[in-house]
Design a protein around this motif. Structure first.
Motif, PDB file in Angstrom:
ATOM      1  N   VAL A 122       0.842  -1.194   0.000  1.00 14.91           N
ATOM      2  CA  VAL A 122       0.000   0.000   0.000  1.00 14.91           C
ATOM      3  C   VAL A 122       0.878   1.245   0.000  1.00 14.91           C
ATOM      4  O   VAL A 122       1.836   1.340   0.779  1.00 14.91           O
ATOM      5  N   GLY A 123       0.542   2.207  -0.858  1.00 12.43           N
ATOM      6  CA  GLY A 123       1.401   3.377  -0.931  1.00 12.43           C
ATOM      7  C   GLY A 123       0.720   4.645  -1.392  1.00 12.43           C
ATOM      8  O   GLY A 123      -0.496   4.707  -1.607  1.00 12.43           O
ATOM      9  N   ASP A 124       1.560   5.682  -1.539  1.00 18.49           N
ATOM     10  CA  ASP A 124       1.128   7.034  -1.891  1.00 18.49           C
ATOM     11  C   ASP A 124       2.275   7.670  -2.672  1.00 18.49           C
ATOM     12  O   ASP A 124       3.394   7.793  -2.156  1.00 18.49           O
ATOM     13  N   HIS A 125       2.013   8.088  -3.917  1.00 19.86           N
ATOM     14  CA  HIS A 125       3.106   8.604  -4.747  1.00 19.86           C
ATOM     15  C   HIS A 125       3.107  10.131  -4.869  1.00 19.86           C
ATOM     16  O   HIS A 125       3.751  10.681  -5.767  1.00 19.86           O
ATOM     17  N   HIS A 126       2.453  10.836  -3.935  1.00 21.19           N
ATOM     18  CA  HIS A 126       2.348  12.293  -4.092  1.00 21.19           C
ATOM     19  C   HIS A 126       2.246  12.941  -2.715  1.00 21.19           C
ATOM     20  O   HIS A 126       1.149  13.142  -2.196  1.00 21.19           O
TER      21      HIS A 126
ATOM     22  N   TRP B 126       4.917   2.006   1.214  1.00 20.59           N
ATOM     23  CA  TRP B 126       5.802   2.819   0.380  1.00 20.59           C
ATOM     24  C   TRP B 126       5.190   4.209   0.193  1.00 20.59           C
ATOM     25  O   TRP B 126       3.985   4.389   0.266  1.00 20.59           O
ATOM     26  N   MET B 127       6.037   5.185  -0.021  1.00 19.60           N
ATOM     27  CA  MET B 127       5.575   6.544  -0.280  1.00 19.60           C
ATOM     28  C   MET B 127       6.645   7.300  -1.052  1.00 19.60           C
ATOM     29  O   MET B 127       7.839   6.978  -0.990  1.00 19.60           O
ATOM     30  N   VAL B 128       6.183   8.293  -1.809  1.00 17.20           N
ATOM     31  CA  VAL B 128       7.073   9.103  -2.646  1.00 17.20           C
ATOM     32  C   VAL B 128       6.945  10.555  -2.220  1.00 17.20           C
ATOM     33  O   VAL B 128       5.842  11.117  -2.216  1.00 17.20           O
ATOM     34  N   PHE B 129       8.075  11.166  -1.853  1.00 12.63           N
ATOM     35  CA  PHE B 129       8.092  12.591  -1.551  1.00 12.63           C
ATOM     36  C   PHE B 129       8.320  13.354  -2.853  1.00 12.63           C
ATOM     37  O   PHE B 129       9.323  13.147  -3.535  1.00 12.63           O
ATOM     38  N   THR B 130       7.372  14.235  -3.185  1.00 11.63           N
ATOM     39  CA  THR B 130       7.366  14.910  -4.492  1.00 11.63           C
ATOM     40  C   THR B 130       7.333  16.412  -4.282  1.00 11.63           C
ATOM     41  O   THR B 130       6.253  17.015  -4.226  1.00 11.63           O
ATOM     42  N   GLU B 131       8.483  17.011  -4.199  1.00 12.12           N
ATOM     43  CA  GLU B 131       8.523  18.460  -3.949  1.00 12.12           C
ATOM     44  C   GLU B 131       8.301  19.237  -5.243  1.00 12.12           C
ATOM     45  O   GLU B 131       8.700  18.818  -6.321  1.00 12.12           O
ATOM     46  N   HIS B 132       7.655  20.381  -5.101  1.00 14.59           N
ATOM     47  CA  HIS B 132       7.403  21.230  -6.260  1.00 14.59           C
ATOM     48  C   HIS B 132       8.709  21.754  -6.850  1.00 14.59           C
ATOM     49  O   HIS B 132       9.654  22.097  -6.133  1.00 14.59           O
ATOM     50  N   SER B 133       8.722  21.857  -8.157  1.00 10.40           N
ATOM     51  CA  SER B 133       9.855  22.489  -8.826  1.00 10.40           C
ATOM     52  C   SER B 133       9.821  23.997  -8.595  1.00 10.40           C
ATOM     53  O   SER B 133       8.764  24.614  -8.655  1.00 10.40           O
ATOM     54  N   ASN B 134      10.960  24.560  -8.331  1.00 13.57           N
ATOM     55  CA  ASN B 134      11.207  26.003  -8.399  1.00 13.57           C
ATOM     56  C   ASN B 134      12.698  26.214  -8.190  1.00 13.57           C
ATOM     57  O   ASN B 134      13.436  25.272  -7.856  1.00 13.57           O
ATOM     58  N   PHE B 135      13.145  27.432  -8.391  1.00  8.60           N
ATOM     59  CA  PHE B 135      14.596  27.666  -8.353  1.00  8.60           C
ATOM     60  C   PHE B 135      15.176  27.431  -6.961  1.00  8.60           C
ATOM     61  O   PHE B 135      16.292  26.932  -6.822  1.00  8.60           O
ATOM     62  N   GLY B 136      14.439  27.791  -5.914  1.00  7.06           N
ATOM     63  CA  GLY B 136      14.939  27.537  -4.571  1.00  7.06           C
ATOM     64  C   GLY B 136      15.127  26.057  -4.318  1.00  7.06           C
ATOM     65  O   GLY B 136      16.124  25.632  -3.716  1.00  7.06           O
ATOM     66  N   HIS B 137      14.184  25.240  -4.810  1.00  3.91           N
ATOM     67  CA  HIS B 137      14.316  23.797  -4.636  1.00  3.91           C
ATOM     68  C   HIS B 137      15.479  23.258  -5.450  1.00  3.91           C
ATOM     69  O   HIS B 137      16.304  22.490  -4.943  1.00  3.91           O
ATOM     70  N   ALA B 138      15.562  23.628  -6.718  1.00  5.36           N
ATOM     71  CA  ALA B 138      16.613  23.086  -7.586  1.00  5.36           C
ATOM     72  C   ALA B 138      18.001  23.474  -7.098  1.00  5.36           C
ATOM     73  O   ALA B 138      18.931  22.662  -7.130  1.00  5.36           O
ATOM     74  N   GLN B 139      18.153  24.717  -6.624  1.00  2.00           N
ATOM     75  CA  GLN B 139      19.477  25.203  -6.254  1.00  2.00           C
ATOM     76  C   GLN B 139      19.893  24.791  -4.842  1.00  2.00           C
ATOM     77  O   GLN B 139      21.055  24.462  -4.613  1.00  2.00           O
ATOM     78  N   TYR B 140      18.938  24.801  -3.920  1.00  4.12           N
ATOM     79  CA  TYR B 140      19.301  24.569  -2.520  1.00  4.12           C
ATOM     80  C   TYR B 140      18.599  23.354  -1.900  1.00  4.12           C
ATOM     81  O   TYR B 140      19.192  22.605  -1.119  1.00  4.12           O
TER      82      TYR B 140
ATOM     83  N   PRO C 169      -0.883  10.834   4.554  1.00  2.13           N
ATOM     84  CA  PRO C 169      -0.657   9.693   3.652  1.00  2.13           C
ATOM     85  C   PRO C 169      -1.225   8.403   4.240  1.00  2.13           C
ATOM     86  O   PRO C 169      -0.915   8.042   5.372  1.00  2.13           O
ATOM     87  N   GLY C 170      -2.075   7.741   3.476  1.00  2.00           N
ATOM     88  CA  GLY C 170      -2.677   6.490   3.906  1.00  2.00           C
ATOM     89  C   GLY C 170      -3.908   6.643   4.768  1.00  2.00           C
ATOM     90  O   GLY C 170      -4.612   5.659   5.017  1.00  2.00           O
ATOM     91  N   GLN C 171      -4.218   7.840   5.229  1.00  2.72           N
ATOM     92  CA  GLN C 171      -5.375   8.040   6.102  1.00  2.72           C
ATOM     93  C   GLN C 171      -6.683   7.832   5.347  1.00  2.72           C
ATOM     94  O   GLN C 171      -7.632   7.246   5.880  1.00  2.72           O
ATOM     95  N   PHE C 172      -6.739   8.283   4.106  1.00  2.00           N
ATOM     96  CA  PHE C 172      -7.970   8.162   3.321  1.00  2.00           C
ATOM     97  C   PHE C 172      -7.738   7.487   1.967  1.00  2.00           C
ATOM     98  O   PHE C 172      -8.505   6.609   1.568  1.00  2.00           O
ATOM     99  N   SER C 173      -6.705   7.889   1.245  1.00  2.32           N
ATOM    100  CA  SER C 173      -6.450   7.401  -0.118  1.00  2.32           C
ATOM    101  C   SER C 173      -5.322   6.382  -0.110  1.00  2.32           C
ATOM    102  O   SER C 173      -4.263   6.626   0.473  1.00  2.32           O
ATOM    103  N   ARG C 174      -5.550   5.247  -0.815  1.00  2.00           N
ATOM    104  CA  ARG C 174      -4.544   4.180  -0.823  1.00  2.00           C
ATOM    105  C   ARG C 174      -4.425   3.592  -2.230  1.00  2.00           C
ATOM    106  O   ARG C 174      -5.429   3.269  -2.865  1.00  2.00           O
ATOM    107  N   THR C 175      -3.186   3.442  -2.686  1.00  2.00           N
ATOM    108  CA  THR C 175      -2.889   2.737  -3.934  1.00  2.00           C
ATOM    109  C   THR C 175      -2.210   1.423  -3.575  1.00  2.00           C
ATOM    110  O   THR C 175      -1.177   1.415  -2.903  1.00  2.00           O
TER     111      THR C 175
END
Length: 555
Positions: free
Chosen positions: A67-71, A98-112, A361-367
């Motif tokens: 059981v997991g969460d990809h977002h 399993w779970m996937v941490f999916t951070e938003h793209s932006n310059f602060g994320h990409a650089q630091y 994660p996993g509280q309501f939606s499950r894949t």
């Protein structure tokens, strides 16, 4: 081993909750079953189409479902709030493997942020050894919506994601235009295809062991056109494997929480200049919490499946800000912001509820992903093979789907698989359901009311790339299962006709349903929209399962 002698890890009657109650993890069970052997060390599982070749019938392996969460978003996303440790602990509490941490793209994320995030990922893996924790990215798809991108763990996983973010992210590049009359649209759409092909090349050359992409909340803004989704899939179907069938933000319309116009999934938009004009107005809403593309029988998902090609659906939390949670974002030190740090300050507990739309994660939606061993690559292989079902509100504990010819031995094929038959062959679809065995996180003991069998003709590539209809797909049988408890098997007879087809399953608690968007003759009691501001998700829960394909031959 006979079907009556299933090992505990493969027995549909053994729910994840029972495993946890026994103090035995699914990983331990898989190891005891000998599935960490050398036979699986060489690489990912073959897809059913390759494994079955030209032989009639089919015999997919026994599966355990992880059981997991990809977002999932953390303080390394500019609009989120929680630490890795908080989210991983919540996932463990609600039974995620399993779970996937999916951070938003932006310059602060990409650089630091990305290098710092890597250290947090490693720490979270060490703190939660029973969880498979992936590092990912929420990609701003050029000319379109967002997508999950994630890689198998390895020394290049962070580098791959950072290079991809800088070279192919629509937000960072300014490649956001997607309107039909915009001069940049063709360039932007082509760049999205190029991005997926680049990921495929990194996998092919071994730079990373594996990488996958899924389209997120595809109809929220109406800017993912059918043509674009087909183009992404066709660019590398082993990489771009599907879409969110149901978005996160499932708590958005809890009565009294966010206002009178709120809709589950935060699908509160109207068509814009960027939207594809061929979508009807009702496409911008959710139905039983599910995206219109998935919820509509004979709609966009079915139109893609009717080509005879797998395109999976998933669900997840999209965790940013949890409903009724009491934490707020921490305060910035002087001179710091997200652009120059790539990370929000750690949250502070206020003791009073804060604004939010999401569940943990996993509280309501499950894949649920079918695997033959425990591990990162096994989850990714299961996703790629389409061995996937999903549920909301912990509606059921288990689901096993098998389709076989009546005179064949063996197990038959399961979700995502292909069964090769002759015209006129009689088939049996076996659906083994394990009912919910304990109250869900809301304190409700869910009860499944019905199971729908949906059948669609396979006609090959779409004549028009922007076609979103599958006119030969409809609900062909509904089985009332009200009051049934424990583990039981439904057996549905089918006959192979002149043309190839697929079957898929759906079911609900029976609380809210009505004629589907394409009419009662197609879907007599499908999911329906809720009144704005009045969408209690716990009172309207569904499960969906990926299709099984049937290839009909004259031979």
């Amino acid at each position: 081993m006979t079907e009556q002698q299933l090992p505990v890890w493969a027995d549909p009657s053994v729910s994840p909750s029972r495993l946890d109650a026994q103090g035995v993890s699914r990983r331990q069970l898989l190891r005891r079953a000998g599935l960490f052997g050398a036979a699986f060390a060489a690489g990912p599982l073959a897809t059913p189409a390759v494994a079955h070749g030209r032989r009639l019938g089919g015999n997919d392996p026994r599966l355990a479902y992880l059981v997991g969460d990809h977002h999932v978003h953390t303080v390394y996303s500019h609009d989120a709030k929680y630490t890795f440790s908080q989210l991983a602990a919540a996932g463990a509490e609600y039974g995620l493997d399993w779970m996937v941490f999916t951070e938003h793209s932006n310059f602060g994320h990409a650089q630091y942020g990305a290098p710092l995030e890597r250290r947090e990922i490693l720490r979270a893996r060490a703190e939660n050894p029973r969880q498979l924790i992936f590092q990912g990215l929420e990609w701003y798809i050029p000319a379109a919506e967002h997508g999950t991108v994630f890689a198998a763990p390895g020394r290049h996983e962070t580098d791959l994601l950072t290079r991809f973010e800088l070279a192919y992210d629509g937000k960072l590049l300014g490649y956001t235009d997607g309107a039909a009359d915009n001069a940049n649209t063709a360039r932007n759409q082509a760049h999205a295809v190029k991005a997926i092909k680049w990921l495929a090349e990194q996998r092919r050359t071994g730079y990373v062991d594996d990488v996958l992409v899924l389209a997120n909340h595809p109809l929220r803004l109406g800017i993912d056109s059918p043509q674009e989704m087909r183009d992404w899939r066709d660019a590398a179907p082993e990489i771009m494997i599907g879409m969110e069938g149901a978005p996160g933000a499932q708590g958005a319309a809890i009565p009294g929480l966010r206002g009178t116009n709120s809709i589950r999934g935060e699908y509160e938009n109207r068509p814009s200049a960027q939207s594809w004009p061929g979508y009807p107005a009702e496409a911008y809403l959710t139905y039983g919490g599910f995206d219109w593309a998935t919820a509509t029988v004979g709609g966009l998902w079915d139109a893609m499946l009717s080509e005879g090609r797998l395109f999976s659906v998933t669900t997840n939390s999209d965790a940013h800000r949890i409903v009724f949670d009491t934490w707020r974002n921490g305060d910035w030190p002087a001179g710091q912001n997200f652009d120059n740090t790539g990370k929000l300050p750690d949250p502070v507990n206020t003791g009073t509820p804060q604004a939010g739309s999401d569940f943990w994660p996993g509280q309501f939606s499950r894949t649920h992903v079918g695997v033959t061993r425990y591990g990162y690559r096994a989850v990714m292989s299961g996703l790629r093979a389409g061995r996937v079902w999903l549920d909301h509100g912990h509606l059921i504990d288990g689901l096993d789907v098998r389709l076989k010819r009546d005179h064949d031995e063996g197990r038959g094929v399961t979700m995502g698989g292909r069964l090769r038959v002759r015209k006129g062959d009689r088939l049996t679809l076996s659906v083994t359901v394990t009912s919910a065995s304990r109250p869900n996180p809301q304190g409700i003991l869910p009860e499944l009311a019905h199971v729908d069998v949906i059948r669609g003709a396979v006609r090959g590539p779409a004549a028009a790339r922007d076609d979103w209809r599958a006119p030969d797909t409809r609900v062909v049988r509904t089985v009332d299962v009200s009051g049934r408890k424990g583990t039981y098997t439904l057996r549905v007879p089918l006959v192979a006709g002149e043309e190839s087809f697929y079957v898929r399953l759906r079911g609900s608690d029976g609380n809210r349903n009505g004629a589907g968007p394409l009419g009662a003759g197609v879907d007599p009691h499908g999911p329906v929209t809720h009144a704005p501001g009045d969408g209690d998700p716990w009172a309207d829960t569904w499960f969906y399962a990926n299709p099984v394909f049937v290839d009909v031959t004259e031979a």
